[in-house]
Write an enzyme that holds these catalytic residues in place. Structure first.
Site, PDB file in Angstrom:
ATOM      1  N   CYS B  63       0.137  -0.102  -5.667  1.00 47.94           N
ATOM      2  CA  CYS B  63       0.915   1.095  -6.508  1.00 47.94           C
ATOM      3  C   CYS B  63       0.954   0.510  -7.885  1.00 47.94           C
ATOM      4  CB  CYS B  63       2.239   1.178  -5.963  1.00 47.94           C
ATOM      5  SG  CYS B  63       3.477  -0.222  -6.099  1.00 47.94           S
ATOM      6  N   ALA B  66       2.773  -2.890  -8.835  1.00 47.80           N
ATOM      7  CA  ALA B  66       1.973  -3.749  -8.160  1.00 47.80           C
ATOM      8  C   ALA B  66       1.029  -4.242  -9.440  1.00 47.80           C
ATOM      9  CB  ALA B  66       1.274  -3.819  -7.074  1.00 47.80           C
ATOM     10  N   ARG B  97       0.615 -13.927  -5.319  1.00 48.22           N
ATOM     11  CA  ARG B  97      -0.826 -13.596  -6.118  1.00 48.22           C
ATOM     12  C   ARG B  97      -1.565 -14.795  -6.475  1.00 48.22           C
ATOM     13  NH1 ARG B  97      -2.085 -11.575 -11.301  1.00 48.22           N
ATOM     14  NH2 ARG B  97      -4.126 -10.595 -11.199  1.00 48.22           N
ATOM     15  N   HIS B 195      -1.730  -1.255 -14.593  1.00 50.11           N
ATOM     16  CA  HIS B 195      -2.267  -2.136 -15.668  1.00 50.11           C
ATOM     17  C   HIS B 195      -2.263  -1.410 -17.059  1.00 50.11           C
ATOM     18  CE1 HIS B 195      -5.309  -2.879 -12.137  1.00 50.11           C
ATOM     19  NE2 HIS B 195      -4.317  -3.668 -12.012  1.00 50.11           N
TER      20      HIS B 195
END
Lengths: 458, 541
Positions: B63, B66, B97, B195
């Site tokens: 999503c 994230a 991550r 992003h």
């Protein structure tokens, strides 16, 4: 390591640091994987499903299949009904499960999507094929943790599968294992079967999250409780429910709906909790504990005395899921160890109450806290150093910062092997746990011993 | 006859049709647009991307949160990142991550901590602004970070908490930068939206707020997240060449470095998907050009270094770069030789990320492996077809909801790095401002599949039987149950670095180990080969 954690505890009202719990849906997803040929479905944004699958996969190193309603901004504004209907269409045609187990996320909860109504309509419209089940977990909103999410999904299983007024089947008993590992679920079934009873255990993630590698992939592995089996839960004579937090609600619901009386016992980890597990079943059914189990019990007690001098008085900090931690604390105390700090992130005052009752009069009363986090636990043990840490993988940073031996136990374990293969429940499980604890302490003793005290026999 | 390299019996078009038969007709039609069979003779092959995943299809995608907190912002280790929402999102993005971090001289390192407002029923009903503000205060009091970020999760957007206002207030009162991100999970169609949101905020509130000069041949590295130490290997090589890294975005990043990032000479773009917005905006506002690079693979690394040398056009630097390339390549190729011998002719599939499914093809080719099918998880059309098509992409409703900042040159800080002629020349040479995308690098007969579903992946494995699949955690163990090794390219199977020259050796060693693991041959037990007599009788009955 964790250099910003100081021993001075200042009260925090709003900030959670290093949580000792996670959210409900992952527990609901885990529980749903314990139904045969079931696809868990996450009704919300894609990220939830992705995070839950990823985290369960990291813990089990196994495929974890689940689908999502893939909410977009539009769905969040106008409601997720079209997304759930489309999901069911896609799922049944493409993946052909027997059961779809829907759980809401905080997004669809906040919108107020009425899952049962959407599913009912979808069934009426022919989207759910005949003979297939779509079940759901009702959320008690944002309360609780992954443990309550698990409990809610199990309650949902009772809701959809348990029938009223069934003719009782002699010797059949329901086993609600609570939030434990696949090997625990397998072990509990066999412990009951060895007593000459017929267990209906649910959920049952054994043979789902520990499948053999043969070169053939099956999206729905052979394990999990079959739908037909779940339909007979109302015909059981009795339910053994383990763990207040993960099994009480479903057991009570099963009693109400199917007229099946239950005993609520602690998760059978350690001598006493396992004793109570057998006592509960023996009293309710008249079955006997097998000789082999009594022998295992004796072996466990034998170990507890054999290794006593490495365990006695050792200070321990414990954290994790309440049902497991309660039993574990009792077991450690029975081994002569001294829990000094016991916390869970899952809210529920019963945690503190039960632990106080168990540890009353045994030793110094430890710091016990529900709805707490690992930052707090770390602060406590900075003031009162411990000899051993027992909890999930996130404790590795504390273990390194304080140079303290660490036994991994609970969910999740992301960095060690074995938790998904060896049971912790039952007397044999106790032997396994005790082995990990003793060996961890002995490894440390050897590591720290000067040459002249580095001994061959321990 | 198919020219699909791995399996001459598979006709790729037929394969696509067969795969689509699993779906309801409308779903099949949608999915068809996300698949193509590569034909080198065809220019400008189109693929659909960055579109909604069909509900229920079992996608790899995550999503917006994230993408924002998890990918772009999370790696800044001297900041406290507060997830505003119920506990799950913060919990799952806690240390999973592998964006490794070493603290700077101030010793500030919050990368092993997880911070959340842990919203509960009461907070959802009555609003979470007060709780958020209190949480920011508590975080500042206890931890004194260099900056704080706040990430809103799904329910926050719905209950209408004004996280921006809370952040502004807290910033003014505490005197520390507080960045608030409205990165609710439902925004956009994947991580990609996150992003963009992260890029916008870093650009508008952080980059260019300090003017610390950066000496020498200076570059920023954009879209490199230091998974398994990738950034450190890249930095080692650049340093050896005499090139200085100003600010990394964002692997092993420190807050302060970002503030003067506009002072560097050149932006290097690794993961084009997650950071091209910032590169573009910085060029417009500060005149800093960007070049697409790929530091994954020996030849790709060397090619990228030559690109940098071409930009600076300094004979001394160019000769130093050539010397480093020669030294490093000589050593690496020697080490790779035995692996290459064993890996030659093996086939691979790559389904991952928004750039990695392309970047890793270069490394696979270095080792003699052939990519036979590839696709991204959350990319846009330009990641497949090249940056020249950006203006042709029609914005749909989901993309339109993500703000596009209007950027103009900064009145004082705009400083073109090259003469207009040189800039134009380098653009024509495709040194600057150009990413050619994945498709042109794929040979004829290979498959390109965007946002692959579980059903499609299963079909591909059964029909193509590749020797290895590069993918993520959710697919890894599915693929390996088939008896085919799968390398995680999000987290590197907890290994790395895989970047640069050292990384190529690490990667080769691991791929070789996985493909040639002696344990695979035990999958079939010796007992299955000779069925017992009783079993045969059972069948007859």
């Amino acid at each position: 390591m964790l250099d910003h954690t100081t021993s001075e505890i200042t009260p925090r009202k709003a900030l959670r640091v290093n949580p000792a719990k996670t959210c409900q849906p992952i527990g609901a997803m885990y529980a749903a994987l314990g139904i045969n040929r079931c696809l868990p479905h996450s009704h919300g944004s894609q990220g939830c499903c992705s995070y839950h699958r990823s985290h369960l996969t990291r813990h089990y190193k196994e495929p974890v299949m689940a689908s999502t309603s893939s909410f977009t901004e539009g769905a969040s504004v106008f409601g997720g009904s079209p997304n759930l209907r489309q999901s069911l269409k896609t799922i049944f045609q493409t993946y052909d499960p027997d059961v779809v187990a829907v759980h809401p996320t905080c997004l669809s909860e906040t919108i107020g999507d009425d899952i049962p109504t959407i599913v009912k309509k979808a069934s009426e419209d022919g989207i759910v094929p005949r003979g297939k089940w779509v079940i759901h977990a009702s959320p008690p909103s944002y309360a609780g943790s992954h443990v309550t999410g698990f409990s809610n999904m199990v309650k949902g299983m009772v809701d959809y599968f348990t029938n009223k007024g069934e003719k009782k089947v002699k010797g059949q008993i329901n086993i609600l294992p609570g939030y434990v590992e696949p090997p625990d679920m397998r072990k509990l079934k066999s412990m009951v079967a060895e007593m000459g009873l017929t267990p209906v255990g649910f959920p049952d993630t054994s043979d789902v999250l520990d499948t053999p590698k043969t070169g053939h992939y099956e999206m729905y592995p052979p394990g999990g409780t079959k739908g037909e089996k779940l339909l007979t839960t109302g015909a059981s004579e009795y339910t053994m429910a383990m763990g207040h937090f993960s099994s009480k609600d479903p057991a009570a619901h099963l009693e109400l709906k199917g007229g099946v009386p239950f005993t609520l016992s602690d998760t059978p980890i350690g001598v006493q909790a396992t004793d109570r597990f057998y006592q509960g079943i023996m009293e309710a059914t008249g079955a006997e504990i097998p000789k082999a189990q009594l022998d295992d019990r004796g072996r466990l007690v034998d170990m507890m005395t054999d290794y006593q001098h490495y365990l006695y008085g050792k200070k321990v900090a414990l954290w994790g899921d309440p049902d497991q931690v309660i039993s574990l604390a009792e077991f450690m105390s029975d081994m002569g160890m001294q829990p000094v700090c016991i916390i869970t992130g899952t809210p529920g005052k019963i945690f503190e109450k039960r632990l106080k009752a168990i540890l009353e009069g045994k030793a110094l009363m430890p710091v016990i806290a529900q709805k707490q986090d690992l930052f707090y636990l770390h602060q406590v043990i900075k003031k009162q150093p411990v000899d051993l840490l027992v909890g999930n993988t996130y404790g590795k940073y504390i273990a390194r910062a304080e140079d303290t031996p660490f036994v991994r136990f609970g969910f999740p374990i992301l960095d060690r092997a074995g938790h998904s293969y060896f049971p912790s429940v039952g007397y044999k499980g106790g032997i396994h746990l005790l082995t990990s604890i003793v060996n961890t302490l002995l490894d440390r003793q050897d590591r720290d011993a000067p040459d002249e005290r580095f001994e061959l026999v321990l | 006859m198919s020219d699909l390299k791995s399996c001459p019996t598979v006709e790729p078009d037929e394969f696509v049709d067969k795969t689509l038969k699993n779906y309801p007709p409308k779903v099949a039609k949608k999915r068809r647009a996300h698949m193509l069979v590569r034909q080198e003779s065809e220019e400008n092959q189109n693929i659909n991307a960055n579109a909604r995943s069909v509900p229920g299809i079992i996608t790899q995608r995550g999503c917006c949160y994230a993408g924002c907190k998890g990918v772009v912002i999370g790696p800044y280790g001297d900041m406290v990142h507060i997830t505003h929402g119920p506990i799950g999102c913060g919990f799952y993005s806690w240390l999973t991550r592998r964006n490794l971090f070493k603290p700077g001289e101030d010793g500030k390192n919050y990368s092993t901590y997880c911070f959340s407002t842990d919203m509960e029923e009461h907070d959802i009903i009555f609003g979470g602004e007060k709780k958020l503000k209190q949480a920011i205060y508590e975080a500042y009091e206890t931890f004194k970070p260099n900056a704080i970020s706040v990430h809103a999760t799904c329910p926050i957007g719905l209950i209408g908490d004004d996280v921006q206002a809370v952040a502004r207030e807290a910033e003014a009162e505490l005197g520390v930068k507080v960045l608030a991100f409205n990165c609710e999970g439902y925004k956009g169609v994947s991580q990609s939206a996150g992003h963009h949101i992260a890029n916008n905020k870093l650009f508008s509130e952080v980059v260019g707020t300090c003017d610390q000069p950066i000496e020498g041949y200076s570059v920023n590295i954009l879209g490199e997240y230091n998974i398994g130490g990738d950034a450190w290997e890249i930095e080692r090589i650049l340093k050896k060449c005499g090139i200085r890294v100003g600010a990394p975005f964002s692997g092993d990043g420190k807050f302060e470095e970002m503030t003067s990032a506009h002072m560097a000479s050149l932006n290097l773009v690794m993961c084009y998907r997650s950071i091209n917005y910032l590169a573009d905006m910085m060029e417009t506002r500060f005149g800093i050009p960007w070049a697409k690079v790929n530091f994954i693979g020996v030849s790709a690394m060397s090619k990228s270094l030559r690109k940098i040398a071409r930009f600076f056009e300094d004979p001394e630097l160019t000769s130093k770069v050539e010397q480093v390339i020669q030294e490093e390549e000589e050593r690496v190729y020697k080490e790779l030789a035995p692996y290459k011998e064993r890996l030659q002719g093996k086939t691979a599939m790559l389904f991952v990320g928004g750039s990695r499914a392309h970047h890793y093809q270069d490394l696979l080719k270095d080792l003699g492996l052939t990519p036979v099918a590839a696709g991204y998880e959350f990319a846009h059309r330009d990641d497949y077809e090249g940056s020249q098509i950006v203006s042709d992409i029609k914005l749909d409703a989901d993309s339109r909801n993500i703000e596009e900042l209007k950027v103009t040159p900064h009145p004082e800080k705009y400083r073109p790095r090259l003469s207009p002629e040189k800039q134009k020349q380098l653009e024509e040479e495709k040194v600057l401002k150009h990413y050619h995308g994945m498709i042109p690098d794929m040979p004829s007969g290979t498959l390109v599949i965007d946002d692959i579903s579980h059903a499609e992946l299963e079909r591909l494995i059964l029909d193509l039987r590749p020797d290895i699949v590069l993918s993520g955690i959710k697919d890894k163990y599915v693929i390996e149950k088939f008896g085919i090794p799968s390398k995680q390219i999000h987290n590197y199977d907890y290994s790395g670095p895989f970047s640069g020259y050292e990384g190529a050796i690490n990667f080769a060693r691991e791929i070789d180990m996985m493909i040639h693991n002696p344990a695979w041959k035990f999958m079939a037990s010796p007992f299955e080969k000779k069925p017992l007599l009783t079993a045969e009788l059972g069948v007859d009955k």
